[in-house]
Enzyme design. Structure first.
Site, PDB file in Angstrom:
ATOM      1  CD  GLN A  50       0.870   5.819 -16.994  1.00  0.00           C
ATOM      2  OE1 GLN A  50       0.979   4.918 -17.812  1.00  0.00           O
ATOM      3  NE2 GLN A  50       1.469   5.788 -15.816  1.00  0.00           N
ATOM      4  NE  ARG A  60      10.300   5.830 -15.893  1.00  0.00           N
ATOM      5  CZ  ARG A  60      11.496   5.305 -15.682  1.00  0.00           C
ATOM      6  NH1 ARG A  60      12.353   5.911 -14.875  1.00  0.00           N
ATOM      7  NH2 ARG A  60      11.842   4.172 -16.273  1.00  0.00           N
ATOM      8  CB  THR A  95     -11.447 -13.143   1.756  1.00  0.00           C
ATOM      9  OG1 THR A  95     -10.829 -13.262   0.474  1.00  0.00           O
ATOM     10  CG2 THR A  95     -11.929 -14.496   2.214  1.00  0.00           C
ATOM     11  N   GLY A 100      -8.029 -12.193  13.755  1.00  0.00           N
ATOM     12  CA  GLY A 100      -6.902 -11.302  14.032  1.00  0.00           C
ATOM     13  C   GLY A 100      -6.802 -11.032  15.518  1.00  0.00           C
ATOM     14  NE  ARG A 148      -2.613   0.660 -17.801  1.00  0.00           N
ATOM     15  CZ  ARG A 148      -1.296   0.428 -17.699  1.00  0.00           C
ATOM     16  NH1 ARG A 148      -0.448   1.033 -18.516  1.00  0.00           N
ATOM     17  NH2 ARG A 148      -0.835  -0.400 -16.779  1.00  0.00           N
ATOM     18  N   GLY A 174       8.604  -0.578 -13.931  1.00  0.00           N
ATOM     19  CA  GLY A 174       9.481  -1.452 -13.144  1.00  0.00           C
ATOM     20  C   GLY A 174       9.635  -0.994 -11.705  1.00  0.00           C
ATOM     21  CD  GLU A 209     -16.891  -8.445   9.025  1.00  0.00           C
ATOM     22  OE1 GLU A 209     -18.106  -8.214   9.032  1.00  0.00           O
ATOM     23  OE2 GLU A 209     -16.342  -9.154   9.877  1.00  0.00           O
ATOM     24  CB  SER A 264     -18.953 -17.805   3.018  1.00  0.00           C
ATOM     25  OG  SER A 264     -17.836 -17.140   2.470  1.00  0.00           O
ATOM     26  CE1 TYR A 267     -18.045 -10.637  15.849  1.00  0.00           C
ATOM     27  CE2 TYR A 267     -17.199 -11.854  13.957  1.00  0.00           C
ATOM     28  CZ  TYR A 267     -18.256 -11.295  14.648  1.00  0.00           C
ATOM     29  OH  TYR A 267     -19.533 -11.386  14.131  1.00  0.00           O
TER      30      TYR A 267
END
Length: 664
Positions: free
Chosen positions: A330, A310, A422, A177, A333, A401, A424, A144, A135
């Site tokens: 934790q 953990r 970004t 793509g 979030r 980490g 579409e 855009s 496409y």
């Protein structure tokens, strides 16, 4: 010997039937069974291995992608998979490839914009993959602003052909793509010119490469645009650059469902309404929203499982340390992200219904809901992809980490997902489109034109502008009607405030540019209201089993109240709620986290992802993280030798003080 399940104790705490929740997540038992079967099929096939993907060179990665795409196509044919099953196979192979654009953009463009005759000519060969399509819309200088595209398609009445040409460097097609190395054909978007008149951007089917030796055809310059962000990730895709030097194509390769050029060179519109092309846009965007829920749920699955394994600090008398997932910091979030994954899933399902509804209306020449559907899908594409990209990065940080290791699966997932913000439609540009629609809706209040669909609440703007939230205790925030009214009042008041500010400008466009940041926030408020409303509507429908429904109610409340907490300034400054009511919402949110906690592992198990698909040492189903992290480290090519290459040339001279220094 049976493998240990480090999450067994966590799984035993679940207060609902995980198998039932898997069906709710998949959308139906049929969809669940297909997904489960295809996921296992892919996971058990050695050709689809991906544990070494981030260590491959670009050339090797691309060749590996071609191999997987060819093998997937072979299995699709051998197993006689349906279109739905084939789509699931490409999903679980989980490697961006030219086939994504062939099936996801090239074929839908021909179906949406081609005439019956064009569809009969091109779709059979495309469905058999006897041609590979992409496409080609975005250019080096324009993305855009589609109307600003520079590629031209000039009609030559002498030969009954269009001449496709790239008149400037910035008119080079850039980013499609599959274009770089794989595609044989493209739907190319170019400015249609007949008899010196510019009719704007239209689509054309153009052959790019020979079907015999794959070499570019005369007048075509084509290649790959180079490495992109991250290791592995989207670098498996051959995003391309394409230039045309007066390339001729037959007139009937212009996609002519909506408008045509006759043999004499006359430009005319067909009986088919132009709005039909919006149907394809709604389809693509609803798919992007569902993809957001998949990427987000994947990151959340990894972070949740690892947070339960953990342990850090909090050891009492030499006992085990505290599971990281038990810390409120934790949970505050992580759990809103878990709730968001479910929320985006259900709004994606609803968008699927909306696409069907819009399509049926378009076929009946009913365009009454089209503007609203267009704005709604644009806004939800923006909201969900931005939130998901941010959430994947947050999940990486939630894993400490080890989340930064490639083997955690999170760096590659982030790198492969962020372009969705970004492609579409740039997310800010899309929100500005939503804002324009909202301003138009506010301007029409009081007229005979009533707001429809997701803007229907605007019809009660007068009430919403002066209503007061009646929350007096924390638990009042669990009432769906209270939540919806607060979100409606916030959205309505922000839109009306923007409209009032706009009215002070003599030049509306100048005002829109000046107030664009406020308009974006109003659009976000509107879109968050849609997600909350659709989650609540889902709960009022077909949820099997009390346990499953209860968990979904908790997640719905977590989603809504975490958004309210994050945007507390909006709710308080517009007068929708008081600061005290905001504090009560936060108090209720903390209590909800406690209710999510025993079910957290089971809630991510309900996504039903195989270890192959997750591709994460931290997110393993059995929780055997540390042994596998250690094992994975030794697979790195750097560990092929004990003494590194370069030791004798560079390290030894430093150690032995034998560096040769130039005398100045």
């Amino acid at each position: 010997m049976e493998a240990l399940d480090y999450h067994a104790e966590e799984r035993s705490k679940a207060e609902f039937d995980v198998e039932e929740m898997k069906i709710v997540w998949a959308g139906s038992r049929h969809a669940y069974e297909i997904s489960d079967r295809i996921a296992r099929l892919v996971a058990s096939d050695p050709v689809f291995r991906k544990d070494n993907r981030t260590m491959l060179s670009r050339k090797d990665l691309f060749k590996d992608t071609l191999k997987k795409a060819a093998h997937a196509w072979k299995r699709i044919i051998e197993l006689r998979l349906s279109e739905e099953e084939a789509s699931r196979m490409r999903f679980f192979v989980d490697q961006p490839a030219f086939t994504d654009l062939h099936w996801g953009m090239f074929i839908p463009a021909i179906k949406g914009q081609g005439t019956e005759e064009q569809q009969q000519k091109w779709l059979p060969v495309a469905y058999k993959m006897q041609i590979i399509g992409c496409y080609a819309q975005t250019e080096l200088g324009h993305g855009s602003n589609v109307q600003g595209l520079e590629t031209t398609a000039t009609f030559d009445p002498q030969t009954d052909e269009f001449v496709i040409h790239s008149p400037t460097l910035t008119s080079s097609k850039w980013w499609p793509g599959g274009l770089g190395k794989a595609s044989t054909h493209a739907v190319v978007y170019a400015r249609l010119i007949t008899d010196g008149q510019d009719h704007g951007v239209h689509g054309f089917i153009v052959q790019l490469r020979s079907l015999d030796d794959h070499l570019p055809l005369p007048g075509i310059t084509v290649g790959d645009i180079g490495m992109k962000f991250g290791s592995g990730a989207y670098n498996s895709m051959d995003n391309g650059v394409l230039r045309f030097d007066h390339v001729r194509i037959p007139r009937d390769q212009m996609l002519m469902r909506v408008s045509q050029v006759t043999r004499e060179g006359k430009y005319m519109h067909s009986d088919v309404p132009r709005q039909l092309v919006y149907g394809t846009m709604v389809y693509v965007r609803q798919q992007i929203v569902l993809d957001a829920s998949c990427a987000l749920s994947r990151a959340v699955c990894i972070a949740t499982r690892y947070s339960a394994v953990r342990r850090q600090f909090g050891s009492q008398n030499g006992g085990p340390e505290t599971q990281v997932i038990n810390y409120k910091t934790q949970q505050s979030r992580l759990f809103p992200l878990l709730a968001s994954a479910y929320a985006f899933r259900f709004v994606g399902e609803w968008l699927n219904w909306l696409y069907t509804d819009v399509t049926q209306r378009l076929q009946a020449n009913d365009f009454s809901t089209l503007s609203e559907a267009h704005a709604c899908t644009a806004g939800l594409k923006s909201l969900t992809t931005t939130a998901t990209a941010d959430a994947i990065e947050e999940c990486r940080k939630l894993c400490g980490g080890h989340g930064y290791l490639s083997s955690s699966g999170l760096p590659e997932l982030f790198a492969v997902y962020v372009p969705a913000c970004t492609y579409e439609g740039d997310n800010i540009v899309l929100l500005l489109q939503v804002a324009r629609f909202l301003m138009k809706t506010v301007a029409q209040l009081g007229s005979e034109k009533k707001p429809v669909g997701t803007t229907a609440y605007m019809g009660r703007a007068e009430y919403l502008m002066q209503c007061h939230c009646d929350v007096q205790r924390a638990e009042d925030w669990l009432k769906p009607s209270v939540i919806v009214e607060a979100f409606e009042a916030r959205a309505a008041r922000m839109s009306v405030a923007c409209a009032k500010s706009l009215s002070k400008f003599s030049n509306p466009e100048e005002g829109f540019a000046e107030l664009s940041a406020d308009l974006v926030e109003a659009a976000v408020a509107h879109c968050q209201l849609i997600v909350v409303s659709k989650f609540i509507e889902k709960l009022q429908r077909d949820i099997p089993g009390k346990g499953v429904k209860r968990q979904m109610e908790i997640l719905c409340n977590v989603y809504a109240l975490s958004i309210l907490h994050k945007h507390l300034g909006d709710f308080v400054s517009t007068g929708c709620i008081t600061p005290k009511q905001g504090a009560l919402a936060n108090e209720q949110l903390r209590l909800l986290y406690t209710q999510v906690r025993p079910n957290a592992i089971a809630l991510v198990d309900a996504f039903n992802y195989t270890d192959h698909y997750l591709s994460s040492v931290l997110g393993r189903y059995d929780g055997n993280v540390y042994a596998k992290l250690y094992e994975e480290a030794w697979k790195d090519p750097l560990n092929d030798t004990v003494v590194p290459d370069g030791y004798h040339e560079y390290i030894r001279p430093i150690l032995k003080q034998q560096l040769r220094t130039a005398r100045l």
